[in-house]
Design an enzyme around this catalytic site. Structure first.
Site: not given
Ligand code: NDP
Length: 386
Positions: A148, A286, A315, A334
């Site tokens: 990704n 991050r 998260q 995210h």
């Protein structure tokens, strides 16, 4: 027979999509720098373009795993002592999780998973696993390296433009029925001529630099190893020997390094002070690379002109997380690396990892983070245990 415990984000609140905005994905032939796309054997258990990262999509793994007699448990219930993830861990041979909805595999949880042999990150970034504890327990950690990178690089470019041009507040004015151009433009600039610096110019950081080059920004980077002179000259890059030198020199700071113990709080109050007034920060790497509260203070004081990112800790982020409401933020949940396009690639890569694991073949070296009691493959190049 193996038990595969897969933690995925919940389905859309409107239910699993019956159809999609587009009917197909473009066909890619490879990743940048001639790196190979995932190469699972046999048919995929999904149609590229489907929602795979949520519970009902199950990463398209169900047909393959069930045909081969394995048990697949899929859940989004991952936090708290009585969650399904914790209840199923003692039986799990393999855990699969995505950074977007991370099943935190702490030392304590690893101790409660005596059968666990393989932890797969469907995506990139395995910092939700205690890598030292996994190494000590003989667990292999693998991720779908490269899957990704371009998705995230595109998200970064979008965030740079959105912050500098004041897109999000202007969009809100349009949606609210307003036409107050002065409110929109009193914080709006062109990126042309600005200095952009990336901390980390690996797979994603370099893709960001390449994508920003046509905008006529001045491009800077820092990391431990210098890029080749050919790349530096192609992109007109200025190399900085350390983070402080970079942040003092640029108008936009991009974070693109992995999180490990010594990169935690790389950007703290002191480093923020070293930045010019009006600097923009983009962080799709991050959340713990930055000091959460120092960012809020720098935004409140106006020293930092905008902060956009899609990474949080923990998260999912709590409803009262201060980044949700600080001024001029461009936060998303995210999502950068989990577009439908990215899901097709990392689901195929996860299948490839499982097929190799079950057939006793070595997992692609590029996918390895921890193996044989220590960092391996990409893990040995990108992470440190301290
Ligand atoms: P790479 O490993 O390809 O690149 C990371 C770069 O960081 C390397 O070039 C490395 O260079 C540099 N680096 C590592 N440690 C340091 C340090 N201490 N100081 C300066 N530079 C350092 O990773 P990717 O580009 O593929 O991914 C980067 C990160 O992006 C991931 O780890 C992940 O956390 C995040 N990510 C986020 C996603 C999202 O959806 N938001 C999706 C995918 C990834 P050198 O060794 O020379 O220092």
């Amino acid at each position: 027979m193996a038990t595969v415990l897969c933690v995925l984000y919940p389905d859309p609140i409107t239910g699993y999509p019956p159809d999609y905005a587009r009917t197909s994905l473009p066909l890619l032939t490879g990743y940048p720098a001639d790196r190979a796309l995932p190469t699972p054997a046999g048919p995929l258990g999904f149609k590229p373009g489907e929602l795979l990262g949520s519970v009902s999509g199950a990463l398209g793994l169900r047909p393959y795993l069930e045909e081969h007699g394995h048990r697949l448990i899929v859940t989004s219930d991952k936090d708290g002592p009585d969650c399904e993830f914790e209840r199923c861990l003692p039986e799990a041979d393999i855990v699969i999780s995505q950074p977007f909805w991370p099943a935190y595999l702490t030392r304590e949880r690893i101790a409660r998973a005596p059968k666990l042999k393989l932890a797969v990150t469907a995506g990139i970034g395995s910092d939700h696993v205690d890598l030292q504890a996994a190494a000590e327990a003989g667990i292999t950690v693998a991720e779908v390296t490269g899957s990704n990178c371009i998705s995230v690089a595109e998200h970064v470019v979008m965030m740079v433009l959105a912050l500098v041009r004041n897109y999000l507040p202007s969009h809100e004015i349009a949606v609210d029925g307003g036409w107050n151009i002065a409110d929109c433009v009193s914080r709006s600039y062109d990126v042309e001529g600005m200095n952009f610096g990336t901390i980390g110019a690996g797979r994603i950081g370099l893709a960001v630099l390449r994508r920003l080059k046509p905008f006529d920004l001045r491009l800077h980077y820092t990391q431990r190893h210098r890029l080749s002179p050919e790349i530096e000259s192609e992109l007109g890059l200025t190399f900085h020997p350390d983070v402080r030198s970079l942040v003092q020199s640029v108008d936009i700071v991009n974070l693109q390094v992995p999180l490990y113990p010594s990169t935690e709080h790389l950007i703290d109050a002191e480093m923020l002070k070293a930045m010019k007034r009006g600097t923009y920060i983009v962080n799709t790497a991050r959340a713990k690379l930055v000091d959460r509260d120092a960012i809020v203070q720098a935004m409140d004081s106006g020293h930092i002109a905008g902060y956009a990112g899609d990474v949080w800790f923990p998260q999912p982020a709590p409803r009262d997380h201060p980044w949700r409401t600080m001024p001029y933020n461009g936060m998303t949940p995210h999502i950068a690396g989990t577009s439908l396009s990215a899901q097709a690639r990392y689901a195929a890569g996860t299948l490839e990892i499982l097929q190799d694991y079950f057939s006793g073949k070595p997992i692609r070296e590029d996918y390895l983070i921890v193996e044989g009691g220590g960092l391996a493959g990409t893990g040995a190049r990108s992470y440190k245990l301290t």
